[in-house]
Design an enzyme around this catalytic site. Structure first.
Site, PDB file in Angstrom:
ATOM      1  N   CYS A 122       0.840  -1.186   0.000  1.00 20.75           N
ATOM      2  CA  CYS A 122       0.000   0.000   0.000  1.00 20.75           C
ATOM      3  C   CYS A 122       0.879   1.242   0.000  1.00 20.75           C
ATOM      4  O   CYS A 122       1.882   1.287   0.727  1.00 20.75           O
ATOM      5  CB  CYS A 122      -0.891  -0.014   1.240  1.00 20.75           C
ATOM      6  SG  CYS A 122      -1.971   1.410   1.370  1.00 20.75           S
ATOM      7  N   LEU A 123       0.505   2.227  -0.785  1.00 22.58           N
ATOM      8  CA  LEU A 123       1.280   3.470  -0.840  1.00 22.58           C
ATOM      9  C   LEU A 123       1.286   4.193   0.510  1.00 22.58           C
ATOM     10  O   LEU A 123       2.173   4.983   0.783  1.00 22.58           O
ATOM     11  CB  LEU A 123       0.712   4.391  -1.933  1.00 22.58           C
ATOM     12  CG  LEU A 123       0.841   3.845  -3.361  1.00 22.58           C
ATOM     13  CD1 LEU A 123       0.052   4.697  -4.334  1.00 22.58           C
ATOM     14  CD2 LEU A 123       2.301   3.758  -3.776  1.00 22.58           C
ATOM     15  N   HIS A 143      -8.980  -3.985  -1.895  1.00 26.72           N
ATOM     16  CA  HIS A 143      -8.004  -3.218  -1.105  1.00 26.72           C
ATOM     17  C   HIS A 143      -8.393  -1.735  -1.086  1.00 26.72           C
ATOM     18  O   HIS A 143      -8.425  -1.103  -0.024  1.00 26.72           O
ATOM     19  CB  HIS A 143      -6.611  -3.413  -1.720  1.00 26.72           C
ATOM     20  CG  HIS A 143      -5.526  -2.591  -1.079  1.00 26.72           C
ATOM     21  ND1 HIS A 143      -4.478  -3.146  -0.398  1.00 26.72           N
ATOM     22  CD2 HIS A 143      -5.338  -1.241  -1.028  1.00 26.72           C
ATOM     23  CE1 HIS A 143      -3.691  -2.175   0.060  1.00 26.72           C
ATOM     24  NE2 HIS A 143      -4.192  -1.009  -0.313  1.00 26.72           N
ATOM     25  N   GLU A 144      -8.711  -1.198  -2.274  1.00 30.29           N
ATOM     26  CA  GLU A 144      -9.055   0.225  -2.344  1.00 30.29           C
ATOM     27  C   GLU A 144     -10.381   0.498  -1.640  1.00 30.29           C
ATOM     28  O   GLU A 144     -10.534   1.519  -0.955  1.00 30.29           O
ATOM     29  CB  GLU A 144      -9.118   0.706  -3.802  1.00 30.29           C
ATOM     30  CG  GLU A 144      -7.805   0.588  -4.571  1.00 30.29           C
ATOM     31  CD  GLU A 144      -6.606   1.167  -3.850  1.00 30.29           C
ATOM     32  OE1 GLU A 144      -6.765   2.132  -3.081  1.00 30.29           O
ATOM     33  OE2 GLU A 144      -5.489   0.630  -4.016  1.00 30.29           O
ATOM     34  N   HIS A 155     -10.121   0.950   2.075  1.00 31.53           N
ATOM     35  CA  HIS A 155      -9.667   2.275   2.520  1.00 31.53           C
ATOM     36  C   HIS A 155     -10.855   3.191   2.837  1.00 31.53           C
ATOM     37  O   HIS A 155     -10.757   4.060   3.704  1.00 31.53           O
ATOM     38  CB  HIS A 155      -8.830   2.953   1.419  1.00 31.53           C
ATOM     39  CG  HIS A 155      -7.384   2.567   1.415  1.00 31.53           C
ATOM     40  ND1 HIS A 155      -6.546   2.824   2.473  1.00 31.53           N
ATOM     41  CD2 HIS A 155      -6.626   1.965   0.464  1.00 31.53           C
ATOM     42  CE1 HIS A 155      -5.324   2.394   2.176  1.00 31.53           C
ATOM     43  NE2 HIS A 155      -5.343   1.860   0.967  1.00 31.53           N
TER      44      HIS A 155
HETATM   45 ZN    ZN Z   1      -3.739   0.976   0.041  1.00 33.01          ZN
END
Ligand code: ZN
Length: 152
Positions: free
Chosen positions: A88-89, A130-131, A134
């Site tokens: 993850c960024l 995943h997104e 968030h």
């Molecule tokens: Zn992420």
């Protein structure tokens, strides 16, 4: 367009629940364009609005050279299970093995408020999930079954 700063784990913004988009206006277009520029600048498969400090249910996914702009995405169906590694960024320094569904169907709106449905399998499904996590304040690090430290 402008590149935005990516918020890192530890910042409470990443733990908040994002609010649905109700107005599809120039401000939304700007957000999506900025998120796209940011993703392209840093590299990655996806980015969610809370990662740039905006608590709106917006995320982008770039997979197989196609960009998906998701506004108010919801999971319609999921089946199967698979474990794979993700990063993850907002979580620099390590990746992790995470169990996710093998196949999903999602519904989302594009920037113009037009609804779409998308089927996805394997890693493609994983990126969407995943997104979308968030948007509910969830990071992969919460779900990982094994931590993998990055080697520089
Ligand atoms: Zn992420």
């Amino acid at each position: 367009m402008a590149k935005r700063n990516i918020i890192k784990m530890g910042d409470p913004i990443l733990r908040k629940t994002s609010k649905p988009v109700e107005v599809f206006d120039g401000k939304l277009y700007q957000l999506i364009d900025d998120m796209t520029e940011t993703l392209h600048a840093v590299g990655g498969l996806g980015l969610a609005a809370p990662q740039v400090g905006i608590l709106k249910r917006v995320c982008i996914v770039e997979y197989d050279d196609k960009l998906y702009e998701l506004v108010n995405p919801v999971l319609l169906r999921s089946s199967g299970k698979c474990v794979d590694n993700e990063g993850c960024l907002s979580v620099p320094g390590f990746r992790g093995l995470v169990e996710r569904p093998q196949e999903i169907d999602i519904r989302y709106y594009d920037r113009n408020g037009v609804p779409h449905e998308q089927h996805a399998e394997g890693y493609f499904a994983r990126v969407f999930l995943h997104e979308m996590d968030h948007l509910d304040g969830i990071l992969f690090a919460d779900k990982m079954i094994k931590k993998i430290i990055d080697r520089d």
